[in-house]
Scaffold this motif. Structure first.
Motif, short mmCIF file in Angstrom:
data_model
loop_
_atom_site.label_atom_id
_atom_site.label_comp_id
_atom_site.label_asym_id
_atom_site.label_seq_id
_atom_site.Cartn_x
_atom_site.Cartn_y
_atom_site.Cartn_z
N LYS A 30 0.56 -1.08 -0.29
CA LYS A 30 0.06 0.07 -0.04
C LYS A 30 0.97 1.18 0.07
CE LYS A 30 -4.02 -1.83 2.44
NZ LYS A 30 -4.82 -1.66 3.72
N GLN A 31 1.87 1.46 0.80
CA GLN A 31 2.87 2.36 0.75
C GLN A 31 3.53 2.68 -0.70
OE1 GLN A 31 2.91 4.90 3.11
NE2 GLN A 31 1.16 3.62 4.27
N ALA A 33 2.88 1.70 -3.17
CA ALA A 33 1.88 1.94 -4.18
C ALA A 33 1.71 3.53 -4.48
CB ALA A 33 0.52 1.05 -4.30
N ARG A 34 1.93 4.25 -3.47
CA ARG A 34 1.86 5.82 -3.88
C ARG A 34 2.91 6.31 -4.55
NH1 ARG A 34 1.27 8.02 2.46
NH2 ARG A 34 -0.79 6.72 3.04
N LYS A 35 3.92 5.59 -4.93
CA LYS A 35 4.90 6.02 -5.83
C LYS A 35 4.90 4.95 -7.19
CE LYS A 35 7.66 8.87 -2.85
NZ LYS A 35 8.84 9.12 -2.23
N HIS A 36 4.81 3.70 -6.72
CA HIS A 36 4.93 2.66 -7.90
C HIS A 36 3.97 2.08 -8.21
CE1 HIS A 36 9.27 3.47 -6.79
NE2 HIS A 36 9.01 3.50 -5.57
N ARG A 37 3.86 1.08 -9.32
CA ARG A 37 2.82 0.21 -9.67
C ARG A 37 3.02 -1.20 -8.86
NH1 ARG A 37 -1.65 -0.50 -12.81
NH2 ARG A 37 -2.11 -2.73 -13.82
N ASP A 55 -6.48 -0.06 -2.35
CA ASP A 55 -5.36 1.27 -2.12
C ASP A 55 -4.37 1.26 -3.20
OD1 ASP A 55 -7.00 1.88 0.14
OD2 ASP A 55 -5.56 1.07 1.43
N GLY A 56 -4.83 0.70 -4.33
CA GLY A 56 -4.15 1.02 -5.40
C GLY A 56 -3.34 -0.15 -5.56
N ASP A 167 0.61 0.30 11.51
CA ASP A 167 -0.28 1.33 11.25
C ASP A 167 -0.54 2.12 12.57
OD1 ASP A 167 -2.59 2.68 10.54
OD2 ASP A 167 -3.59 1.01 9.66
N GLN A 350 5.31 3.80 6.55
CA GLN A 350 5.87 4.80 5.86
C GLN A 350 7.27 4.74 5.88
OE1 GLN A 350 3.26 5.20 7.85
NE2 GLN A 350 1.79 6.96 7.44
#
Length: 364
Positions: A30-31, A33-37, A55-56, A167, A350
């Protein structure tokens, strides 16, 4: 980057109940995926569709069964697809076959413990082959990194340490506690011999002799051997320890159990690579009393956010620590605040993903 994460074949992602490896895989994905696929391939489960997006993160589920069947289906999924990096979690023997399919793609082996590089799951030679074929090996603590480097010196130069996380939005301190109720000691984890539940129960019996408040135990966790769990219940009755055995608590609800505790005790009797439950307790504002072994020593700072027990096979050592915190509210609150601060600074998902992302970016 296009990152593929290959989960083990035993538990699906997300885990319906619990499983620290699968919890880690999804939290990190999930973390990232904020910058990568990010794509995860996991085992199929009747509760989940063959493909979902969380979440992506794209999660594809394939039939499992035996390890060989699962690996065959993972390879079918990979065939014809292109990724910039493949991460294999806890399965050294998967590295070679996956590497052969994509010889130009870096493959990372993320190890969460020594279990799957040790008998009966792997011989020394088969584990060494898996590590040697990986481009990067991730260890979740300095302790695990040292153990792996000593055991597999030929791969020592490619091993990197990445602490796990928690989390910190879900695991949070509770509101004001009622100081008149029983002092609550929490254990969370598998109820198996190496986790030290008998040591904890005996320690509570000893601590009660000097404590001003009654002490109760909450044991949250199931056992693969029901007979062992029954023996622990019988031991609590024999010792006259007030203990509630909750059985397996789904991870999506376990944060509520942490909020009921005054102190968390991790009496592990063998090497712990990291100890995810300890950072979950810390994020919940709960001081930790833990065995001074393995990666636990990197998380629990003695007399800061908890107490490390060197003679962890002796119930009296844990009893002394429990009685100390039960009888000193100011010390307990100071440690609770430090535990929460340390989890926010060092053990968020994160931070974990940022460290892992830097390592992967440098390799691709």
């Amino acid at each position: 980057m296009r990152i593929l994460i290959v989960a083990p074949e035993q538990i699906p992602v997300p885990p319906p109940l619990g499983g620290s490896v699968e919890i880690t895989i999804l939290a990190l994905a999930k973390q990232l995926a904020r910058k990568h696929r990010v794509t995860i391939v996991s085992r199929a489960h009747r509760r989940y569709p063959r493909h979902s997006v969380i979440d992506g993160v794209h999660i594809h589920r394939v039939p499992s069964g035996t390890r060989e069947t699962y690996l065959s289906n993972v390879k079918k999924f990979i065939r014809g697809k292109s990724f910039d990096l493949v991460q294999v979690d806890n399965r050294p023997r998967f590295v070679g076959p996956i590497k052969q399919m994509s010889p130009g793609t870096p493959v990372s082996l993320f190890l969460h413990s020594l279990t799957f590089v040790s008998p009966p799951y792997a011989t020394r030679s088969s584990a060494a082959a898996g590590l040697s074929q990986a481009d990067i090996v991730i260890a979740n603590s300095t302790s695990l990194k040292k153990q792996l480097s000593a055991r597999f010196p030929g791969s020592a130069g490619k091993i990197r340490k990445v602490w796990l996380g928690v989390d910190t939005l879900r695991f949070t301190p509770p509101g004001k506690r009622n100081s008149d109720r029983a002092f609550t000691v929490l254990f969370a984890g598998r109820v198996i011999p190496r986790k030290g539940v008998p040591v904890l129960l005996k320690a509570i019996k000893l601590a009660q002799k000097s404590a001003r408040r009654p002490i109760q135990a909450i044991i949250a966790g199931g056992s693969p051997r029901p007979g062992y769990s029954q023996r622990m219940r019988a031991l609590a009755l024999k010792l006259r320890v007030n203990a509630r055995f909750l059985g397996t608590v789904p991870h999506r609800r376990i944060h509520r159990v942490f909020r009921k505790a005054d102190v968390f005790v991790c009496p592990s009797q063998k090497h712990e690579a990291f100890g995810l439950v300890n950072v979950e307790a810390m994020a919940s504002g709960v001081p930790v009393i833990a065995s001074s072994n393995g990666g636990i020593k990197e998380i629990v700072r003695h007399n800061r956010n908890g107490i490390l027990v060197r003679r962890y096979r002796q119930p009296q050592s844990f009893a002394t620590a429990i009685a100390k915190l039960a009888g000193n509210k100011a010390l307990r609150l100071r440690m609770a605040r430090a535990a929460r601060r340390d989890s926010l600074r060092q053990f968020s998902w994160q931070a974990t993903a940022a460290r892992l992302g830097r390592i992967y970016k440098a390799r691709t």
